[in-house]
Write a protein that holds these residues in place. Structure first.
Motif: not given
Lengths: 89, 405
Positions: B4-5, B174, B178, B238, B240, B255-256, B259
């Motif tokens: 979760k970014t 992001r 990840r 950003l 995690d 959270e982003v 997209y």
């Protein structure tokens, strides 16, 4: 034409104008024998410094000037060599 | 394991303030910061208003070593980066250098720096051009300078897709989170309020020529007639969410979560523009239904044709007046790569406060079926926000930000 002299004061002024000074670096301190790299000047900063010296003093420096002269003391001496040649070629 | 970014640090510089507190204090109440151009004499140009960052003294913020080699957009970005680190409570030296990267967006590059050097080239000669012109104008220079100053050697880059780039960069950041990076800086800065930059913007054909700061940039208004450019942007840190919690991050803004990016069809093809699909993709990516979105931050181009396209896309997804829509950029102008990151900042602050900042100066045209927040800020429980951005040339991007708590 009378001979000009290039001093450490001239060098620090040109360094500051063209490239500034790094955090925690005092160019007014005893820097004569400190490598330019240690003073925080990478190749581009030195290229800019060389260009400014050439413009101001009407001389043309070798491409290797900063690799052959890595400290302010060595560079000041080298520049004065160029200035001498200018009046007595 | 899913990543979760989250946004854990913010640095922002716009006409409405330097730093999160100043920026939000003005933005939440809809303070108009558009005014006459003061950075150069624009009186003889067709456009004369801008959203300028005032009172920014670079020498108070950066070492003299960095000043001769940086354009204004880079100076603003470097200072914003320092602010974001402070806001996040992170000392860059405490994280391994290859675990930190910088992915920013850029639209213009360093126009003011470039202009000064070109002037020297043509008036004094090539030997007067700064060696730093080699990179100071360059799109990627903000990423590079931030990375060098803070010792961040992880995945880095730049995205150039006009306004959409500000969201595309966040999406790329992001991806890097990840893939395992611990901390990525993202966002964008542009600052081209100089004659050369101005001419380029005027040539785009969509600048407002009004001289009235409160009647110049009026997206979704019957009097819409172009936009006012601004300068500035925002940088986000950003991480995690687990990394952030493990280090005891104080600010987890949001959270982003989703997209989407699309490209418009060929002009004249008669096919639907890509913005609606970008929204649909972003919502699907976030696993969010349209009904769960609490506010949309519009791209708000300010030209009737583009406003119409955006209103149609929003209405197609959310239904007529189906979601509150706002455009705080009406206060500060359009910031190019900086615009959408600033909207993401407003979105997470709207979530935090439960308040939607208004679209300032605008009176909604009855032509649009939008629930546009105008006049006053609106209190609302905001958990999920959608940010939209479009770039000249057909770029459409959408980002969903969501409360983490």
């Amino acid at each position: 034409m009378s001979e000009q002299e290039f001093t450490i004061t001239d060098l620090t002024r040109i360094l500051l104008e063209g490239a500034g000074a790094g955090e925690g670096i005092d160019l007014g301190g005893d820097i004569l024998d400190t490598d330019f790299e240690e003073l925080g000047y990478e190749s581009l900063a030195l290229l800019e410094t060389g260009g400014r010296i050439e413009r101001e003093y009407g001389i043309s420096l070798d491409d290797d000037i900063f690799t052959d002269h890595r400290t302010p003391r060595a560079l000041v001496a080298a520049i004065n060599g160029y200035l001498k040649e200018l009046v007595a070629p | 394991m899913s990543v979760k970014t989250v946004i854990t640090g913010i640095g922002v510089a716009t006409a409405n303030g330097l730093g999160v507190d100043e920026f939000w204090a003005a933005t939440r109440v809809g303070k108009n910061a558009i005014g006459r151009v003061t950075r150069f004499d624009a009186s003889s140009y067709p456009a004369r208003l801008a959203g300028e960052v005032r009172g920014f003294e670079v020498s108070e913020h950066l070492p003299s070593r960095l000043i001769p080699q940086t354009d204004r957009m880079t100076q603003l970005a470097l200072v914003a980066a320092d602010c974001a680190f402070e806001d996040a409570g992170v000392e860059p030296g405490n994280i391994p250098e290859f675990d930190m990267g910088v992915v920013t967006a850029s639209t213009s590059g360093g126009f003011e720096f470039g202009q000064n050097e070109l002037k020297k080239l043509w008036s004094q000669g090539s030997q007067y051009v700064s060696a730093y012109q080699s990179f100071a104008w360059f799109y990627a220079v903000n990423s590079g300078q931030i990375s060098i100053r803070n010792g961040m050697k992880g995945p880095s880059g730049v995205v150039v897709s006009d306004h959409a780039g500000g969201l595309d960069a966040i999406a790329q950041a992001r991806r890097q989170i990840r893939k395992g990076s611990k901390l990525i800086f993202s966002g964008g800065f542009d600052a081209s309020i100089c004659p050369w930059g101005w001419v380029a913007q005027v040539a785009g054909g969509r600048l407002s020529t009004s001289d009235e700061p409160d009647r110049a940039y009026l997206p979704f208004d019957a009097a819409a007639n172009g936009y006012v450019p601004g300068e500035g942007g925002a940088l986000l840190i950003l991480e995690d969410i687990r990394t952030a919690r493990e280090r005891g991050a104080e600010n987890i803004y949001g959270e982003v979560a989703g997209y989407g990016a699309t490209f418009d069809p060929k002009p004249g093809s008669g096919r639907e523009p890509g913005l609606r699909r970008a929204i649909a993709v972003a919502l699907a990516d976030a696993g969010v239904e349209a009904g769960e979105v609490d506010v949309v931050f519009a791209d708000a181009a300010g030209s009737p044709d583009l406003d119409r396209q955006e209103a149609d896309a929003i209405t197609a997804v959310f239904g007529p007046s189906g979601v509150p829509v706002t455009a705080p950029k009406t206060m500060i102008g359009r910031l190019y790569s900086g615009a959408a990151p600033v909207d993401v900042v407003s979105a997470v602050l709207a979530i935090r406060e439960g308040l939607i900042p208004p679209t300032t100066n605008v009176e909604l045209s009855p032509e649009y079926d939008l629930d546009l927040v105008t006049g006053q800020p609106r209190t609302a429980s905001v958990r999920t926000a959608l940010v939209l951005a479009r770039g000249v040339g057909g770029f459409n991007s959408a980002v969903v930000v969501r409360a983490t708590g």
